[in-house]
Design a protein around this motif. Structure first.
Motif: not given
Ligand SMILES: [Zn+2]
Length: 657
Positions: A114-122, A211-218, A229-235
């Motif tokens: 999460a901090p890595g993705h936030a750092t890249i964007g900001t 991303s597949l992950k919410d934090r890495a998409a947002i 957009f990210w995925i619902d983990p089960a489906s």
């Protein structure tokens, strides 16, 4: 009168000349005595330099599309290590035809996703954007478990299939998860480069995160993004949150109900998938799946077809999901990287065909949210002291010692459960009940920590039962029995910091001090930041290795740029991932993100006059009811499409080698 003025002017010139050479750089700012002459020549020069049209920028659609490509858990050495495997224009787009920086390191200590993705964007670190981990205890919001960096129960998940409706909502299936909050960038305290693009163009630019992950998409896309957009983990369905929209766009609904999920499962060689994230997510098929969704988004939202620049952040998660299990030195990891090389080649080819003017009208930045440590057992084979740390046992040892100190005979849980290094959160409520404030509590735990870590060290081997000299003289220290074999690794505490120390410093004026200053956030309540020795990590039964430290293997990531303004080459100077947002912002002509500390990578920028964007092919005119000659209406200006259609001008150059 005129003569007097002339003499004064001459005097001024004589006084000025000796200083003129020293002032070359500021000559334009300071009117000199020969101002009339200079002004005239400057005006003439400016007249020559003023371009016929404004220079290329986000405001006039240059580039048409900017992509920030993040590979989750991709260490900076991988591209060199597996360079010989690469073909076509996947990774080689950056290595051979782009500006590539092999010496790129995050300048903070909490190298999580999460901090890595936030750092890249900001373009900021944790002290600027506020995100210090993937999840943390926030007792005001939840007393039962840590909250994640992006969960937000004020919103709901949008687009999940009926089979994933959580237990607390109508229509939930029998085995539904109890609770599924929505998500938002509520904890992100800085704007992203995408946010700034939206502000600069009054919302005309479209910005999305995937991303597949919410934090890495947002987190890399930001709060002003049109969607994440990210995925619902089960489906495996792509979902979003009502923070962004109340229902999925039609193209996303079509993607979810099409064959993509079945195809991904087939490509992964799996059937009866019940956990798409865990099962398909760790295969190369997950990268194809995400790239297919990105292509559907680019078409569905017509990215690259607007009058201003659009932006997409695409974080590919599969490398991380696999990498945690197998580590960086496995053949599986190499295979995943080789597959990604091919997948990127076909994605870039697709962009070349589908963005007006081709790939030459696209910028792509490549980086990663963090590196990774070798699997401890692998590092230990070579003799490194790569111990694993049993955090449950460490917490229990600490709890025992704290009880001894503050509440003898009791079994109060002063350390909160479900924690991940580098943070260890304390139970504010239990300490408060015992009348102990934050400073006392944190420094007490910090003082007890070395002994608690030492108690994790495996016992020394049994003394050999041979005829070695048995006893030591009474009263002396027992002799150490030298081992013939290498001893098992032992946990070592390198440093620890209380939340208050991290917040206040003062930091030594050294690289280490800066690294820690960049790591601070109040998230997590009362806590200690624990830094074990290099190559050591918390033991997880389901993980082979991890990333969370200030060590170079966790901080080293690739940084590459492809696009018209970037001068191809390998640039060996030290840079940081925060430079990505700063550089993009500068060349787009927009404001840097609100907390940006990045530098513009001027060494990799072409002179403005050399930056050329391919002209998109004109849209072919409708021919159904006209012959070619009929279109040449008298008086029609040369601007019209027919000229382009009938001219013998060479076809637009392929936008890329
Ligand atoms: Zn990650």
């Amino acid at each position: 009168m005129r003569i007097t003025r002339f003499l004064l002017l001459l005097l001024a010139v004589l006084v000025t000349v000796p200083f003129a050479s020293a002032r070359l750089h500021s000559a334009q700012d300071q009117p000199a005595a020969d101002a009339p002459h200079r002004a005239a020549s400057r005006a003439a020069r400016l007249a020559r330099e003023v371009p016929a049209s404004p220079p290329p920028s986000a405001y006039n659609d240059h580039p048409r599309l900017a992509i920030i490509l993040v590979i989750d858990q991709f260490r900076g050495d991988y591209l060199d290590r597996w360079r010989a495997d690469f073909k076509d224009r996947g990774f080689d787009l950056f290595l051979d035809h782009g500006a590539y920086f092999p010496d790129c390191y995050f300048d903070y200590a909490n190298t999580k996703t999460a901090p890595g993705h936030a750092t890249i964007g900001t373009g900021a670190y944790t002290d600027g954007h506020g995100i210090n981990s993937n999840e943390w205890w926030d007792l005001a919001r939840n007393q039962e478990r840590p909250v994640t960096s992006v969960e937000d129960d004020r919103y709901r998940i949008v687009g999940a299939p009926d089979s994933s409706i959580p237990g607390d909502q109508p229509g939930a299936p029998p085995n539904a998860p109890k609770y599924l909050p929505g998500s938002s960038p509520r904890n992100l305290l800085a704007s992203t480069v995408g946010d700034e693009l939206r502000l600069a163009t009054q919302g005309q630019s479209k910005v999305f995160g995937i991303s597949l992950k919410d934090r890495a998409a947002i987190l890399p896309a930001g709060a002003a993004a049109n969607g994440a957009f990210w995925i619902d983990p089960a489906s495996g369905y792509f979902v979003t949150s009502s923070f962004y929209m109340s229902q999925l766009p039609d193209w996303a609904i079509a993607f979810n109900s099409g064959d993509s999920i079945a195809e991904a499962e087939q490509e992964a060689g799996l059937s009866n998938v019940t956990n798409f994230y865990g099962q398909v997510g760790r295969t190369a098929a997950a990268n194809s799946y995400e790239i297919n969704f990105a292509e559907a988004l680019i078409q569905g939202e017509q990215l690259g077809q607007h009058d201003v620049t659009d932006m997409l952040t695409l974080s590919l998660s599969a490398n991380d999901i696999l990498g945690h299990r197998v580590g960086p030195d496995s053949s599986e990891e190499e295979q995943m990287v080789d597959s990604l090389d091919e997948q990127l080649d076909s994605f870039f080819t697709w962009l070349d065909k589908n963005i007006p003017g081709g790939l030459g009208n696209v910028w792509i930045a490549l980086t990663a949210d963090h590196g990774v440590a070798p699997v401890p057992a692998t590092a230990a084979q070579y003799g490194l002291n790569a111990a694993t740390i049993d955090l449950k046992k460490l917490s229990s040892n600490l709890n025992y010692a704290i009880n001894m100190k503050f509440s003898p005979g009791e079994k109060v849980e002063y350390i909160l459960p479900h924690q991940e290094l580098p943070y260890l959160s304390l139970s504010e409520s239990e300490f408060m009940k015992a009348g102990i404030n934050e400073q006392e509590a944190e420094s007490a735990v910090q003082q007890l920590l070395p002994a608690a870590v030492a108690s994790l060290v495996p016992p020394p081997p049994e003394p050999p039962s041979t005829d070695m000299p048995a006893a030591t003289p009474a009263g002396s220290t027992p002799a150490i029995q030298p081992s013939d074999k290498r001893l098992p690794p032992r946990p070592v505490l390198f440093r620890s910091y209380t939340r208050e120390q991290l917040a206040d410093g003062p930091w030594p004026p050294t690289p280490w001090g800066r690294l820690l200053a960049h790591s601070y956030s109040p998230n997590g309540g009362w806590y200690i930041m624990i830094i074990p020795a290099a190559y050591q990590m918390q033991a997880f039964p389901w993980l082979g290795t991890n990333h969370f430290t200030p060590y170079s293997y966790d901080r080293h990531v690739p940084l590459g740029f492809y696009g018209a303004p970037f001068a191809p080459g390998i640039y060996r100077g030290r840079v940081e991932p925060v430079d990505l947002a700063a550089t993009f912002a500068a060349v787009l002509g927009i404001n840097q993100p609100s907390a940006s500390v990045g530098h513009i990578l001027t060494q990799a920028l072409k002179p403005a006059a050399d930056v050329v964007y391919p002209k998109p092919k004109p849209v072919p005119p409708v021919r159904a009811h006209h012959t070619r000659t009929e279109i040449h209406h008298p008086g029609e200006t040369s601007k019209a499409a027919p000229k382009a259609r009938t001219s013998k001008a060479p076809a637009p150059k392929p936008s890329h080698p």
